[in-house]
Design a protein around this motif. Structure first.
Motif, PDB file in Angstrom:
ATOM      1  N   ASP A  24      48.646  44.271  39.025  1.00 17.30           N
ATOM      2  CA  ASP A  24      49.657  44.632  40.797  1.00 17.30           C
ATOM      3  C   ASP A  24      48.806  45.555  41.496  1.00 17.30           C
ATOM      4  OD1 ASP A  24      51.250  42.369  40.586  1.00 17.30           O
ATOM      5  OD2 ASP A  24      52.645  43.749  40.723  1.00 17.30           O
ATOM      6  N   LEU A  25      47.298  45.326  41.304  1.00 18.86           N
ATOM      7  CA  LEU A  25      46.026  46.437  41.658  1.00 18.86           C
ATOM      8  C   LEU A  25      45.456  45.879  43.168  1.00 18.86           C
ATOM      9  CD1 LEU A  25      44.141  47.622  38.543  1.00 18.86           C
ATOM     10  CD2 LEU A  25      46.472  49.109  40.060  1.00 18.86           C
ATOM     11  N   PRO A  26      44.696  46.293  44.040  1.00 22.98           N
ATOM     12  CA  PRO A  26      44.298  45.939  44.891  1.00 22.98           C
ATOM     13  C   PRO A  26      42.883  46.023  44.385  1.00 22.98           C
ATOM     14  CG  PRO A  26      45.264  47.985  45.678  1.00 22.98           C
ATOM     15  CD  PRO A  26      45.960  47.586  44.728  1.00 22.98           C
ATOM     16  N   VAL A  27      41.493  44.901  44.875  1.00 23.52           N
ATOM     17  CA  VAL A  27      40.531  44.493  44.217  1.00 23.52           C
ATOM     18  C   VAL A  27      39.415  45.874  44.117  1.00 23.52           C
ATOM     19  CG1 VAL A  27      38.678  43.251  44.909  1.00 23.52           C
ATOM     20  CG2 VAL A  27      40.238  42.143  44.692  1.00 23.52           C
ATOM     21  N   ALA A  28      40.140  46.307  45.241  1.00 27.19           N
ATOM     22  CA  ALA A  28      38.795  47.923  44.765  1.00 27.19           C
ATOM     23  C   ALA A  28      39.282  48.991  43.422  1.00 27.19           C
ATOM     24  CB  ALA A  28      38.451  49.234  46.293  1.00 27.19           C
ATOM     25  N   ASP A  29      40.434  48.720  43.150  1.00 24.12           N
ATOM     26  CA  ASP A  29      40.975  49.915  42.065  1.00 24.12           C
ATOM     27  C   ASP A  29      41.025  49.146  41.234  1.00 24.12           C
ATOM     28  OD1 ASP A  29      42.203  51.578  44.039  1.00 24.12           O
ATOM     29  OD2 ASP A  29      44.034  50.746  43.856  1.00 24.12           O
ATOM     30  N   ALA A  30      41.018  47.474  41.315  1.00 22.56           N
ATOM     31  CA  ALA A  30      40.497  46.649  40.074  1.00 22.56           C
ATOM     32  C   ALA A  30      39.082  47.127  39.361  1.00 22.56           C
ATOM     33  CB  ALA A  30      41.092  45.693  39.746  1.00 22.56           C
ATOM     34  N   VAL A  31      38.174  46.656  40.446  1.00 28.07           N
ATOM     35  CA  VAL A  31      37.014  47.422  39.960  1.00 28.07           C
ATOM     36  C   VAL A  31      36.903  49.044  39.543  1.00 28.07           C
ATOM     37  CG1 VAL A  31      34.530  47.203  40.692  1.00 28.07           C
ATOM     38  CG2 VAL A  31      36.443  45.148  41.272  1.00 28.07           C
ATOM     39  N   ALA A  32      37.297  49.122  40.117  1.00 26.41           N
ATOM     40  CA  ALA A  32      36.880  50.573  39.262  1.00 26.41           C
ATOM     41  C   ALA A  32      37.455  51.103  37.569  1.00 26.41           C
ATOM     42  CB  ALA A  32      37.533  51.932  40.535  1.00 26.41           C
ATOM     43  N   GLU A  41      25.333  36.892  38.049  1.00 29.22           N
ATOM     44  CA  GLU A  41      25.829  35.137  38.520  1.00 29.22           C
ATOM     45  C   GLU A  41      27.017  36.154  39.267  1.00 29.22           C
ATOM     46  OE1 GLU A  41      24.735  32.873  37.770  1.00 29.22           O
ATOM     47  OE2 GLU A  41      23.444  33.040  35.595  1.00 29.22           O
ATOM     48  N   PRO A  42      26.337  35.494  41.121  1.00 27.84           N
ATOM     49  CA  PRO A  42      27.490  36.395  41.745  1.00 27.84           C
ATOM     50  C   PRO A  42      28.535  35.760  41.798  1.00 27.84           C
ATOM     51  CG  PRO A  42      25.435  36.010  42.899  1.00 27.84           C
ATOM     52  CD  PRO A  42      24.590  35.168  40.617  1.00 27.84           C
ATOM     53  N   GLN A  43      28.747  34.796  41.714  1.00 26.39           N
ATOM     54  CA  GLN A  43      30.489  34.090  41.700  1.00 26.39           C
ATOM     55  C   GLN A  43      31.537  34.241  40.346  1.00 26.39           C
ATOM     56  OE1 GLN A  43      31.422  32.295  44.568  1.00 26.39           O
ATOM     57  NE2 GLN A  43      29.709  33.038  45.121  1.00 26.39           N
ATOM     58  N   GLU A  44      30.736  34.851  38.966  1.00 26.44           N
ATOM     59  CA  GLU A  44      31.760  35.315  38.514  1.00 26.44           C
ATOM     60  C   GLU A  44      32.711  36.033  38.481  1.00 26.44           C
ATOM     61  OE1 GLU A  44      31.387  32.829  35.174  1.00 26.44           O
ATOM     62  OE2 GLU A  44      30.229  31.934  37.475  1.00 26.44           O
ATOM     63  N   PRO A  45      32.168  37.271  39.065  1.00 22.73           N
ATOM     64  CA  PRO A  45      33.268  38.267  39.415  1.00 22.73           C
ATOM     65  C   PRO A  45      34.701  38.436  39.975  1.00 22.73           C
ATOM     66  CG  PRO A  45      31.565  39.594  39.903  1.00 22.73           C
ATOM     67  CD  PRO A  45      31.119  37.986  40.038  1.00 22.73           C
ATOM     68  N   TYR A  46      34.939  36.787  40.801  1.00 21.55           N
ATOM     69  CA  TYR A  46      35.677  36.334  41.172  1.00 21.55           C
ATOM     70  C   TYR A  46      37.090  35.850  39.902  1.00 21.55           C
ATOM     71  CZ  TYR A  46      33.667  36.411  45.622  1.00 21.55           C
ATOM     72  OH  TYR A  46      33.430  37.180  46.715  1.00 21.55           O
ATOM     73  N   ASP A  57      43.365  36.822  46.403  1.00 27.91           N
ATOM     74  CA  ASP A  57      42.712  36.816  47.376  1.00 27.91           C
ATOM     75  C   ASP A  57      41.059  36.898  47.341  1.00 27.91           C
ATOM     76  OD1 ASP A  57      41.410  35.433  49.647  1.00 27.91           O
ATOM     77  OD2 ASP A  57      42.875  36.259  51.015  1.00 27.91           O
ATOM     78  N   PRO A  58      40.078  35.839  47.451  1.00 27.44           N
ATOM     79  CA  PRO A  58      38.511  36.129  47.175  1.00 27.44           C
ATOM     80  C   PRO A  58      37.777  36.810  47.773  1.00 27.44           C
ATOM     81  CG  PRO A  58      39.209  34.287  46.240  1.00 27.44           C
ATOM     82  CD  PRO A  58      40.224  34.926  46.711  1.00 27.44           C
ATOM     83  N   ALA A  59      38.456  36.296  49.675  1.00 18.76           N
ATOM     84  CA  ALA A  59      38.584  37.148  51.090  1.00 18.76           C
ATOM     85  C   ALA A  59      38.396  38.294  50.350  1.00 18.76           C
ATOM     86  CB  ALA A  59      39.082  36.694  52.007  1.00 18.76           C
ATOM     87  N   ASP A  60      39.093  39.125  50.234  1.00 14.75           N
ATOM     88  CA  ASP A  60      39.313  40.496  49.493  1.00 14.75           C
ATOM     89  C   ASP A  60      37.721  40.906  48.893  1.00 14.75           C
ATOM     90  OD1 ASP A  60      41.743  40.927  50.975  1.00 14.75           O
ATOM     91  OD2 ASP A  60      42.641  40.846  48.899  1.00 14.75           O
ATOM     92  N   LEU A  61      38.031  40.369  48.233  1.00 17.97           N
ATOM     93  CA  LEU A  61      36.043  40.842  47.934  1.00 17.97           C
ATOM     94  C   LEU A  61      34.665  40.844  48.705  1.00 17.97           C
ATOM     95  CD1 LEU A  61      35.399  39.843  43.469  1.00 17.97           C
ATOM     96  CD2 LEU A  61      33.417  40.726  45.424  1.00 17.97           C
ATOM     97  N   SER A  62      34.629  39.652  49.234  1.00 16.96           N
ATOM     98  CA  SER A  62      33.947  39.657  50.425  1.00 16.96           C
ATOM     99  C   SER A  62      33.773  40.500  51.257  1.00 16.96           C
ATOM    100  CB  SER A  62      34.052  38.284  50.407  1.00 16.96           C
ATOM    101  OG  SER A  62      34.293  36.896  49.721  1.00 16.96           O
ATOM    102  N   ASP A  63      35.313  40.543  51.665  1.00 20.97           N
ATOM    103  CA  ASP A  63      35.443  42.007  52.982  1.00 20.97           C
ATOM    104  C   ASP A  63      35.142  42.928  52.799  1.00 20.97           C
ATOM    105  OD1 ASP A  63      36.357  42.985  55.130  1.00 20.97           O
ATOM    106  OD2 ASP A  63      37.247  43.629  54.357  1.00 20.97           O
ATOM    107  N   LEU A  64      35.143  43.108  50.992  1.00 20.36           N
ATOM    108  CA  LEU A  64      34.776  44.455  50.242  1.00 20.36           C
ATOM    109  C   LEU A  64      33.696  44.722  50.655  1.00 20.36           C
ATOM    110  CD1 LEU A  64      37.825  45.274  47.796  1.00 20.36           C
ATOM    111  CD2 LEU A  64      37.072  46.816  49.860  1.00 20.36           C
ATOM    112  N   LEU A  65      32.239  43.809  50.268  1.00 27.99           N
ATOM    113  CA  LEU A  65      31.135  44.019  50.103  1.00 27.99           C
ATOM    114  C   LEU A  65      30.624  43.717  51.331  1.00 27.99           C
ATOM    115  CD1 LEU A  65      30.859  40.754  47.118  1.00 27.99           C
ATOM    116  CD2 LEU A  65      29.885  43.285  47.050  1.00 27.99           C
ATOM    117  N   LEU A 350      39.830  28.111  42.166  1.00 26.91           N
ATOM    118  CA  LEU A 350      38.793  27.666  42.525  1.00 26.91           C
ATOM    119  C   LEU A 350      38.395  26.654  43.490  1.00 26.91           C
ATOM    120  CD1 LEU A 350      36.818  27.184  38.878  1.00 26.91           C
ATOM    121  CD2 LEU A 350      36.181  29.079  40.369  1.00 26.91           C
ATOM    122  N   SER A 351      39.449  25.424  43.891  1.00 25.69           N
ATOM    123  CA  SER A 351      38.791  24.652  44.492  1.00 25.69           C
ATOM    124  C   SER A 351      39.946  24.675  45.708  1.00 25.69           C
ATOM    125  CB  SER A 351      39.891  23.439  43.976  1.00 25.69           C
ATOM    126  OG  SER A 351      41.077  23.459  43.652  1.00 25.69           O
TER     127      SER A 351
END
Length: 365
Positions: A24-32, A41-46, A57-65, A350-351
């Motif tokens: 149960d981590l926010p995306v940025a905390d997990a990446v850190a 491969e740009p889509q693989e981190p999702y 939510d994939p939108a969270d990662l996109s928003d952080l970028l 993915l769908s």
């Protein structure tokens, strides 16, 4: 000294990599925590984050970028990684020498007659206005000054010499976009941290601790294989008193943080689907804790892996919306069911929930 067998190391790796239990981590905390995700491969981190987080939510990662809290850049092993902005700024100078030497190793003689300081200055000037530019656009400017130099080598060396990022839309969810390069300092509004004074290495010590938190227990050779830096023995020695030691079955000394998780080797490990080039596999010199040597080359060829009982047991692809699992060994009936269940889940992810189609191919004879 306690010996940790491959199964014990496997469970420790899964726990550190958030693959034993989804976190149960926010995306940025997990990446850190993961010290970044490999992302050429740009889509693989999702998929990498989906496999590790309970609610992503994939939108969270996109928003952080888009908001520049996460950055796509060349760093560890001179490969593209998705990292937090803070880590890129803190770690980039420590990787400068490695990045330069790896380009020179690949393009021997291709930059003869090119003064690298002049090249760095010309590259900074070409990127100074903050407009993201394609590699071809930047190289065209450099080639006017060094017409005899190899154009690809000019572009690769520029990225090694000048801290840069790959600007969105590259890396956004379900977006196909080419590489557009932007100077990191302008993109993030802050210069990278300068190199530490000679004789000190706070970044090296931080890398040792952070690596062990996400990958340990591990040997110095594993640390080197993950980051690509050869000059970390002093950093390891500087934090050695903070660490505990083990041995693996091959007799290597493994270091670890004293309070890091080392689960019971009999802890059940759920099926997990890894993206291409996942560092849970690539982040070690000795990868036998998670993949058989017979399949090692698949890990550098871009295969997506299926973990069963914590180990690489198959590969997976998507064919016309159907997730196809190809076993690398015989699956038990329970393993086929587990792979199919997790395959349906990743197909749904993915769908956007439109389908859960999965096919598990026959096991090899």
């Amino acid at each position: 000294m306690t010996v940790l067998d491959d199964r014990a190391l496997n469970r420790a790796t899964l726990a550190r990599q958030l693959l034993l239990d989804r976190a149960d981590l926010p995306v940025a905390d997990a990446v850190a925590h993961l010290c970044g995700l490999q992302a050429q491969e740009p889509q693989e981190p999702y998929v990498g984050l989906w496999s590790r987080l309970r609610d992503v939510d994939p939108a969270d990662l996109s928003d952080l970028l888009v908001r520049r809290r996460l950055v796509r850049t060349h760093l560890m092993r001179r490969t593209v990684h998705l990292l937090t902005a803070d880590d890129v700024l803190a770690w980039r100078s420590r990787h400068d020498g490695m990045l330069r030497q790896r380009v020179l190793g690949v393009y021997r003689g291709a930059l003869d007659g090119v003064d690298l300081d002049d090249l760095a200055a010309a590259g900074r000037a070409a990127l100074a206005d903050g407009t993201p530019r394609t590699t071809a656009e930047v190289v065209r400017v450099l080639a006017d000054r060094w017409p005899a130099a190899d154009r690809r080598a000019l572009g690769e060396m520029l990225i090694a010499l000048v801290p840069t990022a790959q600007a969105p839309p590259r890396g956004l969810w379900r977006t196909t976009a080419g590489v557009r390069t932007v100077a990191l300092a302008g993109w993030l509004g802050r210069e990278v941290d300068p190199p530490a004074p000679e004789g000190t290495d706070p970044v090296g010590r931080d890398l040792v601790r952070r690596y062990l938190a996400a990958y340990g227990p591990a040997a110095s050779a594993d640390l080197r294989a993950w980051c690509g830096l050869a000059g970390l023995p002093a950093a390891v020695a500087a934090v050695r008193d903070e660490l505990v030691s083990f041995r693996d079955e091959r007799g290597r000394v493994l270091l670890d943080l004293p309070d890091a998780p080392r689960p019971d080797p009999d802890t059940p490990a759920p099926a997990r689907f890894l993206p291409a080039f996942d560092n849970a596999v690539l982040g070690y010199h000795d990868r036998t804790r998670i993949i058989d040597d017979a399949h090692r080359l698949l890990s550098v060829g871009g295969a997506r892996f299926v973990l069963l009982d914590g180990r690489v047991a198959g590969t997976w692809t998507v064919d016309a919306g159907t997730v196809v699992v190809t076993p690398l060994r015989a699956f038990t009936r329970a393993e086929r069911a587990a792979a199919a269940e997790e395959g349906r889940a990743v197909a749904s992810f993915l769908s956007d929930g439109e389908n859960q189609r999965v096919r598990v191919a026959a096991s090899p004879r």
